[in-house]
Design a protein around this motif. Structure first.
Motif, PDB file in Angstrom:
ATOM      1  N   GLU A   1       0.460   4.816  -2.675  1.00 34.69           N
ATOM      2  CA  GLU A   1       1.868   4.634  -3.194  1.00 34.69           C
ATOM      3  C   GLU A   1       2.610   5.872  -3.587  1.00 34.69           C
ATOM      4  O   GLU A   1       1.897   6.692  -4.342  1.00 34.69           O
TER       5      GLU A   1
ATOM      6  N   ASN B   1       8.876   2.821  -3.419  1.00 32.67           N
ATOM      7  CA  ASN B   1       9.670   1.927  -4.240  1.00 32.67           C
ATOM      8  C   ASN B   1      11.096   1.979  -3.928  1.00 32.67           C
ATOM      9  O   ASN B   1      11.801   3.048  -3.616  1.00 32.67           O
TER      10      ASN B   1
ATOM     11  N   GLU C   1       8.578  -1.226  -1.210  1.00 32.68           N
ATOM     12  CA  GLU C   1       8.301  -2.204  -2.440  1.00 32.68           C
ATOM     13  C   GLU C   1       9.628  -2.556  -3.346  1.00 32.68           C
ATOM     14  O   GLU C   1      10.493  -1.623  -3.525  1.00 32.68           O
TER      15      GLU C   1
ATOM     16  N   ASP D   1       7.065  -6.406  -5.423  1.00 34.12           N
ATOM     17  CA  ASP D   1       6.424  -5.404  -6.577  1.00 34.12           C
ATOM     18  C   ASP D   1       6.459  -6.263  -8.061  1.00 34.12           C
ATOM     19  O   ASP D   1       7.319  -6.984  -8.160  1.00 34.12           O
TER      20      ASP D   1
ATOM     21  N   LYS E   1       2.649  -7.840  -5.048  1.00 41.44           N
ATOM     22  CA  LYS E   1       1.752  -7.077  -5.947  1.00 41.44           C
ATOM     23  C   LYS E   1       1.845  -7.770  -7.349  1.00 41.44           C
ATOM     24  O   LYS E   1       2.459  -7.830  -7.887  1.00 41.44           O
TER      25      LYS E   1
HETATM   26 MG    MG Z   1       5.619   0.043  -6.867  1.00 42.37          MG
END
Ligand code: MG
Ligand code: C2E
Ligand code: MG
Ligand code: MG
Length: 285
Positions: free
Chosen positions: A56, A111, A143, A173, A194
């Motif tokens: 990530e 993200n 995400e 996320d 997640k």
């Molecule tokens: Mg994230």
């Protein structure tokens, strides 16, 4: 934390100072974007055999006087003043460039802020970055947190559909912290959830958190979704998560976010592993 302290001093004494501090911060952030002060750190996501599935990308700001500034201290401001759009594009470009150069074809997770999702040109921006960097679309995981889905459902559906058509993967996320998550799962074709760190943190001490994680995993199985547990810090959490059927892990136990020059080393030391092979020594924390 040491770096954060100087930061908060900006806001310490009253509203005027606070406003001034924010103006300065906004000015500094604009400057940072133009002068290469932003960097990415990369945190590994692994399977139960510690094979690396993805990294990530997590942004940091190397501020000339404050040192390394964490995203919680500037992403919200960037969102308020619109800088999140160029910042997000910089992150996407830098993350895809990095991943395209890795010696192993692991995925890169990036993200996205709600403001980015609401830009109708986001799919084109991302498509251009994929073409330019040569990164295959299915190696990019986007995400998203569920807030944007609640407030701007139609616009979000349109963008997410286009992103899916590009072939990128969609990840929800911080799952479990928002509202009405279940209906969104059906509505938007996510590839993965997640599980929020807060559930993982309480896993060992709180049977309720454990029940929630088990329910999330059962749900995701029946919806054919992958699940990542984030914030895995202890061997016990790792073991309990494995026992509930979780198959993907991220957290300090596996690896802290690291600068790009450490990624290749991490890749070399951690894989390839065949299933069933003993887990390698955990990296020293
Ligand atoms: Mg994230
Ligand atoms: P996130 O996407 O949920 O990222 C995970 C955060 O948890 C990261 O914090 C990571 O360093 C931290 N973390 C990972 N493993 C552990 C662990 O075992 N224990 C604990 N206590 N923490 C762990 P970070 O890097 O400070 O980022 C915070 C948030 O800032 C991210 O949460 C994400 O929402 C946002 N963010 C970071 N980079 C970007 C970016 O490029 N764009 C946007 N829009 N947001 C970003
Ligand atoms: Mg998260
Ligand atoms: Mg989180």
């Amino acid at each position: 934390k040491a770096n954060g302290r100087g930061w908060f001093r900006l806001f310490e004494s009253g509203m005027d100072d606070e406003l001034q501090g924010r103006r300065k911060l906004e000015h500094d952030l604009r400057h940072a974007l133009q002068h290469d002060e932003l960097i990415l750190h990369f945190q590994p996501l692994v399977d139960s055999n510690f094979r690396i599935l993805a990294f990530e990308a997590l942004v940091r700001w190397m501020h000339p006087t404050l040192g390394l500034v964490m995203p919680a201290q500037f992403i919200p401001l960037a969102e308020e003043c619109g800088l999140i759009i160029p910042l997000g594009e910089w992150v996407m470009q830098a993350a895809c460039t990095a991943a395209a150069g890795w010696s192993q074809p692991c995925r890169i997770a990036v993200n996205l802020s709600p403001a980015q999702i609401l830009r109708t040109d986001l799919p084109t921006t991302i498509a251009n970055i994929l073409i330019k960097t040569g990164l295959p679309p299915d190696r990019l995981e986007l995400e998203i947190t569920e807030g944007v889905l609640m407030d701007n459902t139609d616009a979000a559906i349109k963008t997410l559909t286009e992103l899916r058509e590009l072939g990128t993967r969609l990840v929800l996320d911080d799952f479990g912290t928002g509202y009405s998550s279940l209906s969104y799962l059906q509505r938007f074709a996510f590839d993965k959830l997640k599980v929020d760190r807060s559930f993982v943190q309480r896993l060992a001490s709180d049977s309720g958190s454990r029940a929630i994680i088990m329910a999330i995993i059962a749900l995701s199985r029946s919806l054919d979704l992958e699940v990542t547990a984030e914030g895995v810090e202890t061997e016990e959490q790792f073991r309990l998560l494995g026992a509930t059927g979780c198959q993907e892990f991220q957290g300090y136990l596996i690896g802290r976010p690291m600068p790009h020059d450490e990624v290749e080393n991490f890749l070399r030391n951690s894989s390839p592993l065949s299933p069933g092979q003993p887990r390698p020594r955990l990296l020293d924390l």
